[in-house]
Design a protein around this motif. Structure first.
Motif, PDB file in Angstrom:
ATOM      1  N   THR B 120       4.027  -0.025 -37.546  1.00  0.00           N
ATOM      2  CA  THR B 120       4.772   1.405 -37.016  1.00  0.00           C
ATOM      3  C   THR B 120       5.180   1.832 -38.129  1.00  0.00           C
ATOM      4  O   THR B 120       5.509   1.344 -39.386  1.00  0.00           O
ATOM      5  N   GLU B 121       5.576   3.208 -38.077  1.00  0.00           N
ATOM      6  CA  GLU B 121       6.065   4.246 -39.179  1.00  0.00           C
ATOM      7  C   GLU B 121       7.354   3.502 -39.859  1.00  0.00           C
ATOM      8  O   GLU B 121       7.495   3.571 -40.718  1.00  0.00           O
ATOM      9  N   ALA B 122       8.327   2.945 -38.627  1.00  0.00           N
ATOM     10  CA  ALA B 122       9.660   2.288 -39.161  1.00  0.00           C
ATOM     11  C   ALA B 122       9.401   1.257 -39.965  1.00  0.00           C
ATOM     12  O   ALA B 122      10.246   1.201 -41.394  1.00  0.00           O
ATOM     13  N   GLU B 123       8.667   0.352 -40.056  1.00  0.00           N
ATOM     14  CA  GLU B 123       8.018  -0.678 -40.639  1.00  0.00           C
ATOM     15  C   GLU B 123       7.588  -0.394 -42.100  1.00  0.00           C
ATOM     16  O   GLU B 123       7.902  -1.104 -43.091  1.00  0.00           O
ATOM     17  N   ARG B 124       6.664   0.807 -41.915  1.00  0.00           N
ATOM     18  CA  ARG B 124       6.100   1.245 -43.363  1.00  0.00           C
ATOM     19  C   ARG B 124       7.294   1.847 -44.030  1.00  0.00           C
ATOM     20  O   ARG B 124       7.050   1.283 -45.285  1.00  0.00           O
ATOM     21  N   GLN B 125       8.105   2.449 -43.626  1.00  0.00           N
ATOM     22  CA  GLN B 125       9.278   3.073 -44.444  1.00  0.00           C
ATOM     23  C   GLN B 125       9.903   1.865 -45.058  1.00  0.00           C
ATOM     24  O   GLN B 125      10.383   2.076 -46.198  1.00  0.00           O
ATOM     25  N   ALA B 126      10.198   0.892 -43.960  1.00  0.00           N
ATOM     26  CA  ALA B 126      11.141  -0.072 -44.497  1.00  0.00           C
ATOM     27  C   ALA B 126      10.397  -0.669 -45.893  1.00  0.00           C
ATOM     28  O   ALA B 126      11.116  -1.308 -46.694  1.00  0.00           O
ATOM     29  N   PHE B 127       9.172  -1.123 -45.660  1.00  0.00           N
ATOM     30  CA  PHE B 127       8.448  -1.766 -46.638  1.00  0.00           C
ATOM     31  C   PHE B 127       8.303  -0.787 -47.948  1.00  0.00           C
ATOM     32  O   PHE B 127       8.776  -1.330 -49.077  1.00  0.00           O
ATOM     33  N   LEU B 128       8.243   0.520 -47.857  1.00  0.00           N
ATOM     34  CA  LEU B 128       8.117   1.202 -48.938  1.00  0.00           C
ATOM     35  C   LEU B 128       9.639   1.464 -49.595  1.00  0.00           C
ATOM     36  O   LEU B 128       9.562   1.647 -51.025  1.00  0.00           O
ATOM     37  N   GLY B 129      10.561   1.120 -48.799  1.00  0.00           N
ATOM     38  CA  GLY B 129      12.063   1.189 -49.303  1.00  0.00           C
ATOM     39  C   GLY B 129      12.531  -0.114 -50.018  1.00  0.00           C
ATOM     40  O   GLY B 129      13.721  -0.134 -50.375  1.00  0.00           O
ATOM     41  N   ASP B 130      11.716  -0.975 -49.817  1.00  0.00           N
ATOM     42  CA  ASP B 130      12.647  -2.262 -50.327  1.00  0.00           C
ATOM     43  C   ASP B 130      11.308  -3.079 -51.294  1.00  0.00           C
ATOM     44  O   ASP B 130      10.297  -3.705 -50.965  1.00  0.00           O
ATOM     45  N   ARG B 131      11.999  -3.270 -52.632  1.00  0.00           N
ATOM     46  CA  ARG B 131      11.013  -3.811 -53.633  1.00  0.00           C
ATOM     47  C   ARG B 131      10.719  -5.152 -53.321  1.00  0.00           C
ATOM     48  O   ARG B 131       9.572  -5.707 -54.013  1.00  0.00           O
ATOM     49  N   ARG B 132      11.434  -5.987 -52.843  1.00  0.00           N
ATOM     50  CA  ARG B 132      11.312  -7.378 -52.134  1.00  0.00           C
ATOM     51  C   ARG B 132      10.647  -7.487 -50.816  1.00  0.00           C
ATOM     52  O   ARG B 132      10.572  -8.547 -50.439  1.00  0.00           O
ATOM     53  N   GLY B 133      10.339  -6.294 -50.331  1.00  0.00           N
ATOM     54  CA  GLY B 133       9.711  -6.405 -49.161  1.00  0.00           C
ATOM     55  C   GLY B 133       8.410  -6.830 -48.871  1.00  0.00           C
ATOM     56  O   GLY B 133       7.635  -6.741 -49.941  1.00  0.00           O
TER      57      GLY B 133
END
Lengths: 224, 389
Positions: B120-133
Motif C-alpha cells: 500500500t502507499e502508506a506502507e511504502r511511505q513508512a518504509f521510505l521514512g524509516d532507516r531501520r524499516g
C-alpha cells in the motif's frame, strides 16, 4: 449341379519343424458345391483340420490355389481375409471356444460387432440365432453356467448369426456325450436342410459323419 | 455390447493383478509429480523473472561488489529507463535454520522497478521514512507470524552483529510466481553500519537492476553496460534477469539433472509394469484372440482392444495417483518447510503438472500396448487355435 463354393486346386501344404519338413496335404483337389454337407473323416494328423484352416484363410497353402465364397483365399492379405471371414465363414470349434467373460448373447453378438447393424438389430439377430439352437432361455447365462452341449449350441449360434456362406465345423461333437452329440448333429442337419447352408465338417466320429450328404475319407494328406 | 464392453470384462478377469498394476502406476505418478513439483520450485525464480529487467554484477564473481558510482553512468545509457541496486544481506533469524532471502535495497527505486511487489502507499511511505524499516513478503510474515510494527532481530553473517528492523510493510506478489519470502531492508542503513564493520566495502553494491524500455533492447543494453565499464577495475557482467536466475539454478544442476533422470526412469518402470501385465493377459488369452481373428476381427480391432485395456489400466493408475498426489504434496511441502524453511517457497502442485504426468502415462500405455499387439499379430491364427494353457 450348383457352382462350387469351395475349390482346392492341386493344393499342397507342409510345415517345417526344425530341419524336418512335414507334408500334410499333397496335390489335393476338391470341389464343394453350394449347399452341400460334406464330412471329412480321417485319423489324427491326417490333415483334416488343415483343410478347414485353409478354407477359412487361417493358414496358407505351400502350393496350389484355393477359392472359396468368391475369392482366391490363398492370395488375400490379412485384413481383407478378416473382412471376408466375417461375412462368409462361420466356424464351429471342438472345444466351443466361447469367451468366458461374455454371456451367451454377447458371445453370439461378437461377429455382428463387425457389421454395420445397430444395437437393436444386432440383438434381434442374436435372439433369432439362439432361438434356432433352442437356447432362448439361456441368453444371459455365462459359458460356465451352461452344459457342454449348450455351449456348443451357443458356438453354433455364433457361427450362423451373421448368415455366412460356409459353415466350417471342426470336430463339433468331439467333446460331447452321445446324446448331446446327436442333438448337435441334428441341429447342423437342420441348418443344412432348412437354410441350405454349405457345411464342411471334420470328424473322427462315424455316427456324426453319417449325418452328412457325402463323406470323404482322408489319410496322410490324400483322399482314400 | 461394444468392444469397450469386452475391454472392461477382460480387465475384470484378474482384478487383483489390475489393481496392483494400477497401484504401481499410481506410485510412479506420485513420485513423478513430486519430482516435477520440486524441479519447478527450483525454477520458480526463472519463471518469475521480468523480461524488461537486466542484472549487472561484477564480471569475476557475485561476491565482489561494484562501485555505487556506476548507477548514474548506467542510467544515462540508451534504452535504460531505471536503475536500482541491492546487496545480499545474509542474516539469520534466531539460528541457522531461520534463513530467508534478505536484500539491502535503495527503497524508492527498488520498489519502483519491482512493481510485482505490491504494497500500500502508506506502507511504502513508512518504509521510505524509516532507516531501520523493512518490508517483508506475505508468506514470510505468515511463517513467523510477523506483522507491521514488529521488530525483527537478525544475526549478521556477512555483516556481523545484531541487527534490528521494524516491519513497515507486507508485500503481496502480483502473481503466483512472485517470491513472497523476501525481506527488503534499507541499503543506506546497512551501509552506515558497514562503514564501521567493513569500511573497505562501504559504498559498494552487490548488483544493479536495470529496467529497459523494451525487452528487445536487452542485447544492445547488455553490451553497452559491459562496454561502459570494460577495462575498469570492476568490469561488469550484464544479463537478463531470467539468465541471472537460471545461473543460480545451474549451481544445483547435478541435483536437478538427477531428478529429471529419475523421472524418466520412473516412466520406464511404468512402461515395463504395464507391458508385463498386458503380455501376461495376451499369453493367457492366446486362444481367445485367435478365435476373435477367426470370427473376422481385424488387426485394427485387436489393436483397439489391447490399447483400450492399456489405457484403462493407466487411467485408473493416473486417477489414483492424482488422488494421492494432492494430499502428499501438502505433507511433502510441510516437511520440506520444516527442514529447509522457505527454500522452496513455490512447492506448489500445478494442474499442468498433473496433466503432464497423466499425459505421459497415457502415452506410455499406448507404447506398452505395442508389445502384446506385435505378439498377437505375429502369431499365426491356426497356431493360436491350437494353443493350450
Amino acid at each position: 449341379m450348383n457352382q462350387p463354393v469351395v475349390e482346392f486346386q492341386r493344393v499342397s501344404k507342409s510345415y517345417v519343424r526344425g530341419e524336418q519338413e512335414i507334408s500334410v496335404l499333397k496335390d489335393f483337389s476338391l470341389s464343394i458345391p453350394q449347399g452341400q454337407f460334406l464330412a471329412i473323416m480321417g485319423p489324427s494328423g491326417s490333415g483334416k483340420t488343415t483343410i478347414l484352416n485353409l478354407v477359412a484363410g487361417l493358414d496358407r497353402p505351400t502350393q496350389g490355389t484355393i477359392h472359396a465364397a468368391g475369392i482366391a483365399v490363398s492370395q488375400q492379405g490379412e485384413t481383407d481375409l478378416a473382412r471376408w471371414r466375417a461375412r462368409h465363414i462361420g466356424f464351429v470349434f471342438q472345444f466351443y471356444n466361447l469367451i468366458p467373460v461374455l454371456t451367451a448373447a454377447e458371445n453370439v453378438e461378437l461377429p455382428l460387432l463387425l457389421s454395420k447393424l445397430a444395437r437393436r438389430e444386432r440383438f434381434k439377430h442374436v435372439q433369432a440365432a439362439l432361438g434356432l439352437v433352442g437356447l432362448s432361455d439361456r441368453i444371459h447365462h455365462y459359458p460356465r453356467q451352461l452344459s457342454g452341449g449348450q455351449e456348443q449350441r451357443v458356438g453354433i449360434a455364433r457361427a450362423i448369426v451373421s448368415d455366412p456362406t460356409i459353415l466350417l465345423a471342426d470336430e463339433p461333437t468331439g467333446n460331447l456325450d452321445r446324446t448331446a452329440a446327436q442333438a448337435i448333429m441334428a441341429l447342423l442337419t437342420r441348418l443344412h436342410q432348412e437354410l441350405n447352408k454349405t457345411i464342411l465338417m471334420v470328424t473322427h466320429d462315424p455316427h456324426a459323419a453319417d449325418y452328412a450328404q457325402e463323406i470323404l475319407h482322408f489319410d496322410k494328406g490324400k483322399v482314400r | 455390447m461394444t468392444l469397450g464392453t469386452l475391454v472392461i470384462r477382460n480387465l475384470r478377469r484378474h482384478t487383483f493383478r489390475v489393481a496392483l498394476t494400477a497401484l504401481g502406476i499410481a506410485t510412479v505418478i506420485l513420485a513423478f509429480n513430486l519430482i516435477v513439483t520440486t524441479v519447478r520450485a527450483w525454477y520458480a525464480g526463472v519463471e518469475a523473472a521480468v523480461p524488461n529487467r537486466l542484472i549487472s554484477r561484477h564480471a569475476a564473481s557475485l561476491s565482489i561488489h561494484l562501485p555505487l558510482a556506476y548507477r548514474d553512468r548506467i542510467a544515462t545509457l540508451n534504452g535504460v529507463t531505471g536503475v536500482t541496486y541491492a546487496n545480499w544481506f545474509g542474516g539469520v533469524y534466531r539460528d541457522a535454520k531461520g534463513f530467508f532471502p534478505q536484500f539491502a535495497v535503495e527503497p524508492a527505486s527498488f520498489l519502483d522497478l519491482h512493481a510485482e511487489l505490491s504494497i500500500t502507499e502508506a506502507e511504502r511511505q513508512a518504509f521510505l521514512g524509516d532507516r531501520r524499516g523493512c518490508v517483508i513478503g506475505r508468506r514470510l510474515a505468515a511463517l513467523y507470524g510477523w506483522k507491521v510494527g514488529d521488530v525483527i532481530a537478525l544475526k549478521g553473517t556477512i555483516y556481523p552483529g545484531d541487527w534490528e528492523f521494524v516491519v513497515r510493510g507486507v508485500y503481496h506478489g502480483a502473481d503466483a510466481a512472485t517470491d513472497e519470502t523476501w525481506m527488503l531492508l534499507r541499503w543506506d542503513y546497512m551501509n552506515e553500519r558497514r562503514q564501521q564493520i567493513d569500511p573497505d566495502r562501504a559504498g559498494t553494491v552487490g548488483w544493479y537492476v536495470i529496467r529497459i524500455a523494451d525487452p528487445s533492447l536487452a542485447g544492445s543494453v547488455t553490451r553497452s553496460v559491459d562496454a561502459e565499464f570494460a577495462n575498469s577495475t570492476a568490469e561488469t557482467r550484464t544479463e537478463t534477469e531470467q539468465a541471472f536466475q537460471a545461473g543460480f539454478v545451474a549451481m544445483s544442476g547435478a541435483i536437478i539433472s538427477a531428478l529429471k533422470l529419475l523421472a524418466i526412469v520412473l516412466n520406464g518402470v511404468t512402461l515395463l509394469v504395464l507391458a508385463n501385465t498386458l503380455v501376461m493377459a495376451v499369453r493367457e488369452r492366446t486362444k481367445e484372440l485367435a478365435v476373435l481373428r477367426t470370427l473376422g476381427f481385424r488387426p485394427s480391432h485387436l489393436t483397439a482392444l489391447m490399447t483400450g485395456e492399456a489405457l484403462l489400466i493407466a487411467g485408473l493408475g493416473s486417477a489414483l495417483g492424482i488422488a494421492i498426489t494432492i494430499p502428499t504434496t501438502y505433507i511433502f511441502g510441510a516437511l520440506v518447510a520444516a527442514k529447509l524453511g522457505n527454500f522452496f517457497q513455490h512447492l506448489t502442485l500445478y494442474t499442468s503438472t498433473l496433466l503432464l504426468s497423466t499425459s505421459v502415462t497415457l502415452c506410455i500405455a499406448v507404447c506398452a500396448a505395442a508389445f502384446p499387439i506385435m505378439t498377437i499379430l505375429r502369431d499365426k491364427i491356426a497356431a493360436g487355435l491350437r494353443h493350450t494353457g
